[in-house]
Design a protein around this motif. Structure first.
Motif, PDB file in Angstrom:
ATOM      1  N   VAL A  93       0.830  -1.211   0.000  1.00 19.87           N
ATOM      2  CA  VAL A  93       0.000   0.000   0.000  1.00 19.87           C
ATOM      3  C   VAL A  93       0.861   1.255   0.000  1.00 19.87           C
ATOM      4  CG1 VAL A  93      -1.645   1.352   1.346  1.00 19.87           C
ATOM      5  CG2 VAL A  93      -2.016  -1.099   1.019  1.00 19.87           C
ATOM      6  N   VAL A  94       1.898   1.301   0.838  1.00 21.15           N
ATOM      7  CA  VAL A  94       2.687   2.535   0.921  1.00 21.15           C
ATOM      8  C   VAL A  94       3.463   2.773  -0.372  1.00 21.15           C
ATOM      9  CG1 VAL A  94       2.880   2.516   3.427  1.00 21.15           C
ATOM     10  CG2 VAL A  94       4.603   1.332   2.065  1.00 21.15           C
ATOM     11  N   VAL A  95       3.915   1.718  -1.024  1.00 20.94           N
ATOM     12  CA  VAL A  95       4.583   1.899  -2.321  1.00 20.94           C
ATOM     13  C   VAL A  95       3.588   2.436  -3.344  1.00 20.94           C
ATOM     14  CG1 VAL A  95       5.704   0.717  -4.245  1.00 20.94           C
ATOM     15  CG2 VAL A  95       6.373   0.188  -1.907  1.00 20.94           C
ATOM     16  N   GLY A  96       2.364   1.902  -3.332  1.00 22.67           N
ATOM     17  CA  GLY A  96       1.341   2.395  -4.247  1.00 22.67           C
ATOM     18  C   GLY A  96       1.002   3.862  -3.997  1.00 22.67           C
ATOM     19  N   ILE A  97       0.875   4.239  -2.717  1.00 24.12           N
ATOM     20  CA  ILE A  97       0.603   5.645  -2.392  1.00 24.12           C
ATOM     21  C   ILE A  97       1.760   6.528  -2.834  1.00 24.12           C
ATOM     22  CG2 ILE A  97       0.266   7.278  -0.495  1.00 24.12           C
ATOM     23  CD1 ILE A  97      -1.209   5.081   1.010  1.00 24.12           C
ATOM     24  N   GLY A  98       2.983   6.079  -2.575  1.00 22.08           N
ATOM     25  CA  GLY A  98       4.145   6.857  -3.000  1.00 22.08           C
ATOM     26  C   GLY A  98       4.176   7.056  -4.501  1.00 22.08           C
ATOM     27  N   MET A  99       3.852   6.005  -5.271  1.00 25.49           N
ATOM     28  CA  MET A  99       3.800   6.136  -6.728  1.00 25.49           C
ATOM     29  C   MET A  99       2.725   7.125  -7.160  1.00 25.49           C
ATOM     30  SD  MET A  99       4.240   2.276  -8.202  1.00 25.49           S
ATOM     31  CE  MET A  99       5.837   1.442  -8.201  1.00 25.49           C
ATOM     32  N   ALA A 100       1.565   7.052  -6.501  1.00 23.96           N
ATOM     33  CA  ALA A 100       0.463   7.949  -6.853  1.00 23.96           C
ATOM     34  C   ALA A 100       0.817   9.406  -6.569  1.00 23.96           C
ATOM     35  CB  ALA A 100      -0.798   7.553  -6.088  1.00 23.96           C
ATOM     36  N   ALA A 154      15.814   4.138   4.489  1.00 24.33           N
ATOM     37  CA  ALA A 154      14.547   3.754   3.861  1.00 24.33           C
ATOM     38  C   ALA A 154      13.965   4.902   3.048  1.00 24.33           C
ATOM     39  CB  ALA A 154      13.555   3.302   4.925  1.00 24.33           C
ATOM     40  N   VAL A 155      13.999   6.122   3.579  1.00 24.61           N
ATOM     41  CA  VAL A 155      13.451   7.282   2.868  1.00 24.61           C
ATOM     42  C   VAL A 155      14.270   7.584   1.618  1.00 24.61           C
ATOM     43  CG1 VAL A 155      13.032   9.768   3.016  1.00 24.61           C
ATOM     44  CG2 VAL A 155      12.401   8.280   4.929  1.00 24.61           C
ATOM     45  N   VAL A 156      15.594   7.564   1.751  1.00 27.07           N
ATOM     46  CA  VAL A 156      16.455   7.828   0.593  1.00 27.07           C
ATOM     47  C   VAL A 156      16.258   6.749  -0.466  1.00 27.07           C
ATOM     48  CG1 VAL A 156      18.845   7.996  -0.197  1.00 27.07           C
ATOM     49  CG2 VAL A 156      18.155   9.097   1.945  1.00 27.07           C
ATOM     50  N   ALA A 157      16.211   5.479  -0.036  1.00 31.81           N
ATOM     51  CA  ALA A 157      16.020   4.372  -0.976  1.00 31.81           C
ATOM     52  C   ALA A 157      14.668   4.480  -1.669  1.00 31.81           C
ATOM     53  CB  ALA A 157      16.146   3.042  -0.249  1.00 31.81           C
ATOM     54  N   ALA A 158      13.620   4.836  -0.908  1.00 33.42           N
ATOM     55  CA  ALA A 158      12.293   4.959  -1.496  1.00 33.42           C
ATOM     56  C   ALA A 158      12.228   6.104  -2.493  1.00 33.42           C
ATOM     57  CB  ALA A 158      11.253   5.166  -0.388  1.00 33.42           C
ATOM     58  N   THR A 159      12.855   7.233  -2.161  1.00 34.50           N
ATOM     59  CA  THR A 159      12.873   8.366  -3.083  1.00 34.50           C
ATOM     60  C   THR A 159      13.602   8.010  -4.368  1.00 34.50           C
ATOM     61  OG1 THR A 159      12.877   9.878  -1.189  1.00 34.50           O
ATOM     62  CG2 THR A 159      13.489  10.795  -3.325  1.00 34.50           C
ATOM     63  N   ALA A 160      14.737   7.331  -4.243  1.00 35.22           N
ATOM     64  CA  ALA A 160      15.488   6.902  -5.428  1.00 35.22           C
ATOM     65  C   ALA A 160      14.665   5.905  -6.246  1.00 35.22           C
ATOM     66  CB  ALA A 160      16.813   6.275  -5.006  1.00 35.22           C
ATOM     67  N   ALA A 161      13.946   5.010  -5.568  1.00 33.48           N
ATOM     68  CA  ALA A 161      13.123   4.023  -6.269  1.00 33.48           C
ATOM     69  C   ALA A 161      11.995   4.708  -7.038  1.00 33.48           C
ATOM     70  CB  ALA A 161      12.554   3.021  -5.277  1.00 33.48           C
ATOM     71  N   LEU A 162      11.342   5.690  -6.414  1.00 34.37           N
ATOM     72  CA  LEU A 162      10.263   6.401  -7.093  1.00 34.37           C
ATOM     73  C   LEU A 162      10.798   7.208  -8.269  1.00 34.37           C
ATOM     74  CD1 LEU A 162       8.143   7.671  -4.067  1.00 34.37           C
ATOM     75  CD2 LEU A 162       7.603   5.799  -5.632  1.00 34.37           C
ATOM     76  N   TRP A 163      11.944   7.842  -8.088  1.00 31.99           N
ATOM     77  CA  TRP A 163      12.538   8.589  -9.202  1.00 31.99           C
ATOM     78  C   TRP A 163      12.840   7.647 -10.367  1.00 31.99           C
ATOM     79  CZ3 TRP A 163      16.957   8.164 -12.022  1.00 31.99           C
ATOM     80  CH2 TRP A 163      17.252   9.228 -12.890  1.00 31.99           C
ATOM     81  N   ALA A 164      13.408   6.492 -10.060  1.00 29.60           N
ATOM     82  CA  ALA A 164      13.723   5.527 -11.113  1.00 29.60           C
ATOM     83  C   ALA A 164      12.447   5.021 -11.779  1.00 29.60           C
ATOM     84  CB  ALA A 164      14.515   4.360 -10.524  1.00 29.60           C
ATOM     85  N   ALA A 165      11.415   4.773 -10.972  1.00 30.27           N
ATOM     86  CA  ALA A 165      10.158   4.269 -11.527  1.00 30.27           C
ATOM     87  C   ALA A 165       9.517   5.274 -12.474  1.00 30.27           C
ATOM     88  CB  ALA A 165       9.186   3.930 -10.404  1.00 30.27           C
ATOM     89  N   LEU A 166       9.732   6.561 -12.244  1.00 32.76           N
ATOM     90  CA  LEU A 166       9.100   7.596 -13.045  1.00 32.76           C
ATOM     91  C   LEU A 166       9.979   8.089 -14.184  1.00 32.76           C
ATOM     92  CD1 LEU A 166       7.541   9.711 -10.150  1.00 32.76           C
ATOM     93  CD2 LEU A 166       6.345   8.134 -11.673  1.00 32.76           C
ATOM     94  N   ASN A 167      11.261   7.760 -14.166  1.00 33.70           N
ATOM     95  CA  ASN A 167      12.176   8.335 -15.155  1.00 33.70           C
ATOM     96  C   ASN A 167      12.996   7.309 -15.933  1.00 33.70           C
ATOM     97  OD1 ASN A 167      12.165  11.486 -14.602  1.00 33.70           O
ATOM     98  ND2 ASN A 167      12.152  10.480 -12.607  1.00 33.70           N
TER      99      ASN A 167
END
Length: 290
Positions: A93-100, A154-167
């Motif tokens: 759920v939190v990954v989905g919210i972060g992506m949204a 965790a926050v840095v890794a999640a931010t990098a993951a979202l950036w990669a997912a979007l770019n």
């Protein structure tokens, strides 16, 4: 003080955990690149697959495979089923919210950071909820500094993951980003685990729950099967570039068809004049009775 061992099976569990984290991250990235190329319910389905791949396989499975190698010499370890399942749902759920949040139009850097904070905080909560799901004959204590460091990772890794997912797009770039994401998730996990210590002196209470082999192994197997199915879905579906090329081709064909239908034929010498009606056909004026 209980003797804590994070690598009861040597390098096997951290190696498999890292591999699964990379696989889940790569699948999540491939799903989100396809989601960027489509819209509507198709986009939503790809985002759900991406969130489940990253949150379920890339984060949760990695965490609990690592936990299979965790042991305390003086006590058996059991797991609470409800808390363990809740941690799985939370990770997805939190990954989905972060992506949204990060994927909204005009979200920009602020949206990316906000999505990273939400996702990273959720991942950290998932990790410590998974630790709280353990039942052992002793008391668990945490080092505050290392806990804070694990949350930051965790926050840095999640931010990098979202950036990669979007770019990120392309096979090589996706593979490189997945390797980095797997390393970051594993680093967060073992940093959080290193913050933990167990006291077993004078403790002789009951240990509740089920053993890891009875619960976690079948559940991890099920999620791994989901990962394989998702891999087949991704492999059989057109890539994001192919989707864009097909959309551009359809758009060009539609424009050509519109031009052909709306074109006014010119009379040629020696040919019969065309009687095709146009939008400004004067006969329509008289038919309207005006």
């Amino acid at each position: 003080m209980g003797h804590v061992d994070h690598f009861a099976y040597g390098a096997v569990t951290p190696g498999i955990a890292y591999l699964m984290s990379c696989v889940g991250s790569a699948l999540g990235l491939l799903c989100t690149t396809r989601a960027r190329a489509v819209s509507g319910w198709v986009r939503a389905r790809w985002l759900v697959l991406g969130a489940t791949s990253i949150g379920g396989t890339g984060i949760w499975v990695m965490h609990f495979i690592g936990m299979l190698g965790f042991s305390v010499r003086e006590t058996p370890i059991r797991y609470d089923v409800a808390k363990t399942l809740t941690s799985l749902v939370l990770a997805v759920v939190v990954v989905g919210i972060g992506m949204a949040v990060a994927g909204r139009r005009k979200a920009g850097a602020v949206g990316l950071v906000l999505g990273g904070i939400i996702t990273g905080g959720g991942v950290a909560i998932m990790h410590y909820m998974g630790m709280a799901a353990m039942s052992l004959d002793g008391s668990v204590e945490y080092d505050s500094f290392r806990v804070g460091l694990s949350i930051l990772i965790a926050v840095v890794a999640a931010t990098a993951a979202l950036w990669a997912a979007l770019n990120v797009s392309g096979f090589a770039a996706t593979g490189g980003a997945a390797l980095i994401m797997g390393l970051a998730v594993s680093g967060m996990h073992y940093t959080g685990m290193s913050a933990m210590s167990v006291r077993t002196e004078g403790r002789h209470g009951m240990v509740h729950g089920v053993e890891a082999s009875q619960f976690l192994a079948p559940l991890i197997t099920g999620i791994s099967l989901f990962t394989v199915i998702t891999l087949f879905i991704v492999a059989l579906s057109p890539s994001a570039d192919e989707i864009k090329e097909e959309d551009e081709l359809n758009a060009r064909l539609a424009r050509l068809e519109d031009n052909r239908i709306g074109a006014t034929p010119t009379d040629r010498v020696g040919t019969r004049p065309s009687h095709r009606r146009t939008e400004n056909d004067p006969r329509d004026y008289f038919r309207s009775g005006r």
